[in-house]
Design a protein around this motif. Structure first.
Motif, mmCIF file in Angstrom:
data_model
loop_
_atom_site.group_PDB
_atom_site.id
_atom_site.type_symbol
_atom_site.label_atom_id
_atom_site.label_comp_id
_atom_site.label_asym_id
_atom_site.label_seq_id
_atom_site.Cartn_x
_atom_site.Cartn_y
_atom_site.Cartn_z
ATOM 1 N N THR A 84 0.845 -1.196 0.000
ATOM 2 C CA THR A 84 0.000 0.000 0.000
ATOM 3 C C THR A 84 0.876 1.242 0.000
ATOM 4 O O THR A 84 2.091 1.175 0.142
ATOM 5 N N GLY A 85 0.221 2.396 -0.141
ATOM 6 C CA GLY A 85 0.938 3.674 -0.154
ATOM 7 C C GLY A 85 0.352 4.589 -1.202
ATOM 8 O O GLY A 85 -0.343 4.132 -2.119
ATOM 9 N N VAL A 86 0.618 5.876 -1.080
ATOM 10 C CA VAL A 86 0.064 6.846 -2.022
ATOM 11 C C VAL A 86 0.608 6.584 -3.431
ATOM 12 O O VAL A 86 1.622 5.903 -3.597
ATOM 13 N N LYS A 133 5.528 1.512 -4.696
ATOM 14 C CA LYS A 133 4.975 0.143 -4.611
ATOM 15 C C LYS A 133 5.351 -0.682 -5.840
ATOM 16 O O LYS A 133 5.879 -1.786 -5.727
ATOM 17 N N SER A 134 5.048 -0.135 -7.028
ATOM 18 C CA SER A 134 5.326 -0.873 -8.263
ATOM 19 C C SER A 134 6.825 -1.059 -8.468
ATOM 20 O O SER A 134 7.270 -2.089 -9.002
ATOM 21 N N SER A 135 7.622 -0.085 -8.037
ATOM 22 C CA SER A 135 9.081 -0.204 -8.185
ATOM 23 C C SER A 135 9.611 -1.372 -7.367
ATOM 24 O O SER A 135 10.525 -2.083 -7.795
ATOM 25 N N LEU A 136 9.016 -1.595 -6.186
ATOM 26 C CA LEU A 136 9.459 -2.701 -5.338
ATOM 27 C C LEU A 136 8.918 -4.035 -5.838
ATOM 28 O O LEU A 136 9.670 -5.007 -6.002
ATOM 29 N N VAL A 192 -0.472 -5.182 -5.254
ATOM 30 C CA VAL A 192 -0.505 -3.731 -5.057
ATOM 31 C C VAL A 192 -1.978 -3.335 -5.015
ATOM 32 O O VAL A 192 -2.732 -3.664 -5.937
ATOM 33 N N GLU A 193 -2.437 -2.698 -3.958
ATOM 34 C CA GLU A 193 -3.863 -2.396 -3.811
ATOM 35 C C GLU A 193 -4.109 -1.106 -3.030
ATOM 36 O O GLU A 193 -3.278 -0.674 -2.242
ATOM 37 N N HIS A 194 -5.293 -0.516 -3.302
ATOM 38 C CA HIS A 194 -5.751 0.660 -2.555
ATOM 39 C C HIS A 194 -7.090 0.432 -1.869
ATOM 40 O O HIS A 194 -7.439 1.154 -0.947
ATOM 41 N N LYS A 195 -7.862 -0.555 -2.345
ATOM 42 C CA LYS A 195 -9.226 -0.732 -1.828
ATOM 43 C C LYS A 195 -9.188 -1.359 -0.427
ATOM 44 O O LYS A 195 -8.586 -2.427 -0.243
ATOM 45 N N PRO A 196 -9.864 -0.741 0.554
ATOM 46 C CA PRO A 196 -9.867 -1.290 1.924
ATOM 47 C C PRO A 196 -10.387 -2.724 1.977
ATOM 48 O O PRO A 196 -9.884 -3.546 2.746
ATOM 49 N N GLU A 197 -11.407 -3.052 1.125
ATOM 50 C CA GLU A 197 -11.975 -4.405 1.151
ATOM 51 C C GLU A 197 -10.949 -5.452 0.730
ATOM 52 O O GLU A 197 -11.009 -6.601 1.171
ATOM 53 N N ILE A 221 -7.454 -4.873 0.945
ATOM 54 C CA ILE A 221 -6.364 -4.818 1.938
ATOM 55 C C ILE A 221 -6.730 -5.686 3.146
ATOM 56 O O ILE A 221 -5.873 -6.325 3.764
ATOM 57 N N ALA A 222 -8.025 -5.747 3.465
ATOM 58 C CA ALA A 222 -8.497 -6.442 4.668
ATOM 59 C C ALA A 222 -8.141 -7.926 4.693
ATOM 60 O O ALA A 222 -8.038 -8.517 5.764
ATOM 61 N N ILE A 223 -7.945 -8.559 3.519
ATOM 62 C CA ILE A 223 -7.683 -10.012 3.498
ATOM 63 C C ILE A 223 -6.196 -10.333 3.602
ATOM 64 O O ILE A 223 -5.813 -11.504 3.592
ATOM 65 N N ALA A 224 -5.340 -9.325 3.732
ATOM 66 C CA ALA A 224 -3.890 -9.554 3.715
ATOM 67 C C ALA A 224 -3.422 -10.279 4.970
ATOM 68 O O ALA A 224 -3.908 -10.036 6.074
ATOM 69 N N ASP A 225 -2.441 -11.185 4.782
ATOM 70 C CA ASP A 225 -1.746 -11.785 5.923
ATOM 71 C C ASP A 225 -0.640 -10.843 6.394
ATOM 72 O O ASP A 225 -0.269 -10.844 7.566
ATOM 73 N N HIS A 226 -0.122 -10.060 5.434
ATOM 74 C CA HIS A 226 1.020 -9.188 5.718
ATOM 75 C C HIS A 226 0.862 -7.932 4.880
ATOM 76 O O HIS A 226 0.401 -8.005 3.736
ATOM 77 N N VAL A 227 1.209 -6.780 5.434
ATOM 78 C CA VAL A 227 1.086 -5.511 4.710
ATOM 79 C C VAL A 227 2.431 -4.800 4.721
ATOM 80 O O VAL A 227 3.118 -4.755 5.749
ATOM 81 N N VAL A 228 2.821 -4.264 3.548
ATOM 82 C CA VAL A 228 4.000 -3.389 3.455
ATOM 83 C C VAL A 228 3.502 -2.045 2.953
ATOM 84 O O VAL A 228 2.986 -1.946 1.834
#
Length: 793
Positions: A41-43, A48-51, A426-431, A433-440
């Protein structure tokens, strides 16, 4: 277990990144758990895409390519090693991105998946009458006459070899050559018959007598280039327009001459019209009329291919079915002799339905798919895969999905993970993001203000972290207390494009209108089919911006022109000096800033030009400066600025340039303040491309703006800025029509048009039109239910 053994086992469960510096990344180091779903995630522009794509996926693909022989590598794309110190624990990466699937006019949903190939085999086995092998059912394979030797029985065990001519059957319609339509040319748009070729008679883009084509036409010898075209004999006119490819010699050089019409057909019409450059598309629309082929009725197939049927259905009719219906038809075929084929085909078609694309048909041109549809089509081949321990990399897989469809996409992503795969998204939608096991979470800002890891951990940890993403994760927009009153209406009557059911609807003018509905309900068909193209309508979408790696925001928006003039005026020299593509270019790298070395089958190397140190300009040009004495810049320093920095620079003092400032204001308005003026366009995301186009077209005098999912690629924190921009457009007297699924945009609308109730033939009707509050109160549609839940009603 020893400490060393335990460490080795742990390392096998992680993808470790150390010192990643691709694009704006600032020595990023992260550890990503394998066989888990990690969301980045991130603005917009945070890195994000670079990583994910530029570092992890790129290195995985490069290393896989290196396992092939040098001979095979010679046929593969060359990939440079990303800027990173350590990258280990990688597994095979499968990238499922939003890039459109080709613009080849022969490419369809069926041909880019395995479905068409399997259908052709099925018809070649079961079709009655039997007409030949699978190629006999392919609209891309022509029938050809061939000659060869055959053995003839002479009796008494004797044989004789004789020459024979036979036809190798393909399924291509001979009239339209498998295109489904025939073209008719308006000759008055190809040339001015009162002029000779040397006088500039040809009006086809790129066919100037000063260029390469002029050399061929003047030197071919088939007609007099000084004779007006209206005085040509029938033979000369035929040679000009229709002559087959013919070898000629001009000034001692062996060349091929070909008539104007076949040349145009190959260079312009072999591509999807929508993918052409604007000036070429305008020429094609002026000069060429496309009509459905009268011989094949648009099916692209020969009469023989159409004559062969299974259970009363030919292959053209099968491909025209909605995929969900075709899946049912295939399940109804009970033929033990082809049972494995039927099972595989049924599974492939069911995957379309599972992923929310059951409303498509196999004959749908692939160039007409949206970015989200293209990405989901690419997913299909992976859903049934038996591979495990693969890294799947997704770029905003929820793009183009209604909130109702996001839950189904989440289930598919979790199913891929549960098979033992690593899923990076790579995502922005809260719905989502909510299913992630891990977030960067990357940031904190965009461009040079981003490129750092702000948070790593669980979704709950992100929510409590205080980062921009964490603070906005639970954002909910409220319905507007008052809505604007329309100033008029744009009437649509009897709209029947694709799945629309003779829709009659009035789109209010002078307000913010949001058109919504589940994927495939008919939103784009209604707006792009019945509104775009009208006078005064400006349509802004996410299609690829055509240009080379030399193209950048400054060149695309026209910003470079006033900047060059400002430098020229301040220094008393010509403007061309301040273009890296013209007089000011560094002679060593020709203004590219880097030297590209092709190493054949090995990855090519791009090294910074030693002469200009990557600045792209001659040293003498960089001596010219613009601005106040204590804050002057050379042209390379200006191109390295962000939009926000340049906005300040060109807004005051001796560098003040109103024409440049106005363009920079519009770029900042659409949320692109972080882009560098000289950043290659090839590095922009779909959402960034759309906002760049919007900034460019805001200067046009259109009264109606159409935006297609402008929240694509936008961070939660940026949605509010987008809503402000939409308000400013409406308040300035524009009518704004937005095709959108984001509930915040729906809640902010003055008027909502909801299509459905379902997708494909289950959609195509207006199920609600009115103010958002009434949609929420009624909860009579899927959109109403989800919007009510979103605003807490």
């Amino acid at each position: 277990m020893s400490k060393a053994t335990r460490h080795a086992a742990d390392s096998h469960d992680l993808i470790r990144v150390r010192g990643a510096r691709e694009n704006n990344l600032k020595d990023v180091s992260v550890e990503i758990p394998k066989r888990r779903l990690t969301v980045f995630t991130g603005v917009s522009g945070s890195g994000k895409s670079s990583l994910v794509f530029g570092t992890i996926a790129a290195e995985s693909q490069r290393m896989i390519n290196e396992t092939y022989s040098a001979f095979v590598q010679g046929f593969m794309p060359t990939l440079a090693r990303p800027e990173v110190d350590v990258l280990d624990g990688l597994t095979t990466a499968i990238i499922v991105d939003q890039e459109r699937i080709g613009a080849n006019a022969r490419s369809t949903v069926g041909t880019v998946t395995d479905a068409n190939a399997m259908l052709r085999i099925l018809f070649s086995r079961l079709g009655k009458p039997h007409i030949g092998p699978p190629n006999a059912y392919s609209f891309n394979v022509p029938s050809v006459k061939a000659s060869g030797a055959i053995t003839v029985e002479r009796g008494a065990g004797k044989t004789k070899t004789e020459k024979a001519t036979f036809t190798r059957l393909g399924g291509m319609c001979p009239r339209c050559e498998g295109m489904g339509n025939v073209t008719d040319f308006d000759l008055s748009q190809l040339y001015d018959d009162g002029k000779s070729l040397n006088e500039g008679a040809l009006t086809v883009p790129g066919y100037s007598m000063d260029g390469w084509y002029g050399r061929i036409f003047r030197g071919c010898g088939f007609f007099d280039p000084d004779k007006p075209i209206r005085k040509y004999t029938k033979r000369e006119l035929h040679d000009l327009l229709h002559k087959d490819p013919t070898k000629i010699k001009v000034d001692g050089i062996n060349l091929t001459y070909e008539g104007l019409i076949p040349k145009i057909q190959k260079s312009f019409l072999a591509k999807d019209v929508d993918a052409l450059q604007p000036h070429i598309r305008a020429f094609v629309e002026r000069a060429v009329t496309f009509t459905v082929c009268p011989e094949c009725a648009g099916t692209r197939l020969s009469a023989e291919a159409r004559s062969s049927k299974i259970a009363g259905i030919n292959i053209a009719e099968a491909c025209a079915m909605q995929i969900s219906d075709l899946a049912d038809w295939v399940r109804g075929l009970d033929e033990p002799s082809v049972a494995p084929l039927l099972a595989a085909l049924g599974h492939s078609l069911d995957s379309f339905v599972e992923i929310g694309l059951g409303y498509l048909s196999l004959d749908r041109p692939s160039g007409t798919l949206s970015g989200g549809e293209a990405q989901r089509t690419k997913m299909i081949r992976h859903l049934g895969s038996s591979l495990t321990d693969v890294t799947y990399v997704f770029d905003e897989p929820t793009i183009g999905l209604h909130p109702h469809d996001i839950a189904r996409m989440n289930d598919l992503l979790l199913a891929l993970r549960d098979k033992g795969n690593t899923v990076l998204m790579v995502e922005h939608k809260p719905e989502a993001i909510a299913i992630a096991d891990h977030v960067v979470d990357l940031g904190p800002g965009a461009g040079t203000a981003g490129g750092a890891v702000c948070f790593e951990g669980t979704v709950e940890g992100l929510r409590a972290s205080g980062t921009i993403t964490g603070r906005h994760l639970d954002d909910r927009a409220a319905l507007k207390e008052t809505v604007r009153e329309p100033t008029g209406a744009l009437e649509i009557r009897g709209a029947g494009t694709n799945n629309l059911r003779e829709v009659d609807v009035d789109i209010p003018l002078g307000v913010l209108v949001v058109v919504t509905g589940v994927a495939g309900s008919g939103k784009s068909s209604l707006i792009h089919g019945s509104v775009a193209g009208r006078d005064g309508v400006v349509s802004v979408d996410q299609t690829q911006i055509r240009g080379s790696r030399r193209s950048n925001p400054a060149t695309y928006t026209g910003l470079l022109e006033p900047i060059r003039k400002a430098f020229a005026k301040a220094n008393g020299v010509k403007p061309a000096l301040f273009s890296a593509n013209s007089a000011g270019a560094c002679p060593t790298c020709n203004g590219a800033g880097v030297i590209y070395t092709d190493l054949a089958m090995m990855a090519g190397v791009a090294t910074v030009c030693e002469e200009c140190e990557g600045k792209r300009f001659q040293a003498s040009v960089l001596e010219y400066r613009l601005g106040d004495a204590d804050n002057s810049k050379d042209i390379s320093e200006v191109l390295a600025m962000s939009v926000a920095e340049a906005e300040k620079f060109f807004g005051a003092g001796e560098a003040r340039t109103p024409a440049a400032h106005a363009i920079l204001d519009r770029l900042a308005d659409v949320g692109l303040g972080y882009l560098r003026l000289g950043q290659p366009l090839t590095t922009l995301s779909g959402g960034e491309r759309q906002r760049l186009k919007l900034a460019t077209r805001m200067a046009e005098k259109g009264g109606v703006y159409i935006l297609d999912e402008p929240t694509t690629g936008l961070h939660l924190a940026d949605v509010e800025q987008l809503l402000g921009l939409l308000d400013r457009l409406v308040d300035s007297g524009k009518s704004v029509i937005v095709i959108e699924h984001h509930q915040a945009v729906m809640a902010h609308a003055d008027w909502i048009i909801d299509l459905g109730p379902g997708a494909g033939h289950d959609g195509g009707s207006v199920v609600f039109e009115g103010v958002p509050a009434d949609l929420v109160a009624a909860r009579a549609t899927l959109t109403g239910e989800h919007l009510a839940a979103y605003v807490g009603a």
